[in-house]
Scaffold this active site. Structure first.
Site, PDB file in Angstrom:
ATOM      1  N   ASP A   1       0.864  -1.130  -0.117  1.00 36.35           N
ATOM      2  CA  ASP A   1      -0.047  -0.047  -0.093  1.00 36.35           C
ATOM      3  C   ASP A   1       0.899   1.146   0.032  1.00 36.35           C
ATOM      4  OD1 ASP A   1      -2.215  -1.556   0.190  1.00 36.35           O
ATOM      5  OD2 ASP A   1      -2.319  -1.385   2.290  1.00 36.35           O
TER       6      ASP A   1
HETATM    7  N1  URA Z   1      -1.204  -6.127   3.783  1.00 33.63           N
HETATM    8  C1  URA Z   1      -1.777  -4.633   3.791  1.00 33.63           C
HETATM    9  O1  URA Z   1      -2.775  -4.536   4.405  1.00 33.63           O
HETATM   10  N2  URA Z   1      -1.030  -3.609   3.021  1.00 33.63           N
HETATM   11  C2  URA Z   1       0.196  -3.981   2.700  1.00 33.63           C
HETATM   12  O2  URA Z   1       0.689  -3.009   2.094  1.00 33.63           O
HETATM   13  C3  URA Z   1       0.614  -5.225   2.558  1.00 33.63           C
HETATM   14  C4  URA Z   1      -0.182  -6.204   3.089  1.00 33.63           C
END
Ligand code: URA
Length: 235
Positions: free
Chosen positions: A107
Site C-alpha cells: 500500500d
Molecule cells: N497488507 C496490507 O494491508 N497492506 C500492505 O501493503 C501489505 C499487506
C-alpha cells in the site's frame, strides 16, 4: 563458447535507449570499461563479468534485473499511479526503461522490502499463493495486541468477500503493540483487514522479509540495490 554482443546492443539490453541512442552515447565518449573509454559501438564484447561504466557509474551486465527497494511511504506500486509517485520513480532511468516491475504490491502507506524484476517467471513464482513464499510484516497496532488476537490470527479470521477464514503462517509478539506477522498469500490490504477482523487496527506497516530475504538494516528508505546470485538461489 562465450557469448559475444555488440556494444550498442549491450547498452540497449541494459536500458540505455534504442540502438541509435546507445550509438550516440558511445560516440559522445560516455561509455567505458575498466576506466578505458570505448569508441566503437559495433565492437563485440563477452557478457560474463562485463562491467560497463556510463558517465562514470558502474553498470554490471545483467541479463535480467533483480532488485530490492526499501519502499518509503507516499509511493504507489503501480506503473500508472493515481495519487502519489510510483516506486519506479525511485529507480535510475535505465532500470525503468528495462520494464522492471514490482513483485506484488504494498500500500501507499506501507514501507519496507519490495522486490522488482523484469523476469516474469520470477515475479509469478513469488506472488503465486501456490508457492507459499512467506512475507513477514512488522505491524504496529493501535491497541495492545492480546493473546486472543494472536490466537485468532493463527487460527484464521473471516474477511469480507473471502469464502474461507484466512490464517497467518506465524505471529510473534515483539512488544505490547508490535507483532511480526507472516503470510503466504497477498490479498488486497490483507494485514490491515486481518488486524481489523481480530479486533485491532494497523497504525504502521513495514514488510521485513520475503522468503529467506530480509530487509537489510543498511538500506535506507527509498534506496535500492541489486540482488546477488546467492540471494536469488534461495527464492
Ligand atoms: N497488507 C496490507 O494491508 N497492506 C500492505 O501493503 C501489505 C499487506
Amino acid at each position: 563458447m562465450a557469448k559475444l554482443m555488440q556494444l550498442e546492443r549491450i547498452l540497449q539490453s541494459q536500458g540505455f535507449g534504442n540502438r541509435k541512442a546507445c550509438r550516440a552515447l558511445v560516440r559522445a565518449r560516455r561509455v567505458a570499461v575498466g576506466g578505458e573509454t570505448l569508441l566503437d559501438p559495433f565492437a563485440e564484447s563477452t557478457l560474463a563479468g562485463l562491467v560497463l561504466q556510463v558517465d562514470g557509474v558502474d553498470w554490471p551486465y545483467r541479463e535480467k534485473a533483480y532488485l530490492m527497494l526499501n519502499k518509503p511511504t507516499g509511493h504507489e506500486c503501480s506503473r500508472a499511479p493515481r495519487h502519489h509517485p510510483s516506486v519506479l520513480s525511485l529507480l535510475p532511468e535505465p532500470l525503468r526503461n528495462r520494464d522492471v516491475q514490482p513483485v506484488g504490491r504494498l500500500d501507499e502507506d506501507t514501507t519496507g522490502l519490495l522486490l522488482l524484476s523484469d523476469d516474469g517467471q520470477f515475479i509469478h513464482r513469488l506472488i503465486s499463493p501456490k508457492h507459499k513464499v512467506a512475507k513477514v510484516y512488522e505491524v504496529t497496532a493501535k491497541h495492545p495486541v492480546d493473546d486472543g488476537q494472536i490466537a485468532a490470527l493463527l487460527a484464521g479470521v473471516q474477511l469480507h468477500d473471502e469464502p474461507e477464514a484466512i490464517t497467518a503462517a506465524a505471529c510473534t509478539r515483539i512488544s505490547e503493540r508490535v507483532i511480526h506477522l507472516s503470510l503466504t498469500e497477498g490479498k488486497y490490504h490483507q494485514v490491515k483487514r486481518m488486524l481489523a477482523a481480530a479486533g485491532n487496527r494497523v497504525e504502521a506497516l513495514k514488510r521485513i522479509a520475503i522468503g529467506p530475504l530480509k530487509l537489510p538494516e543498511d538500506l535506507p528508505e527509498g534506496g535500492w540495490r541489486w540482488l546477488e546470485e546467492s540471494e536469488l538461489g534461495g527464492m
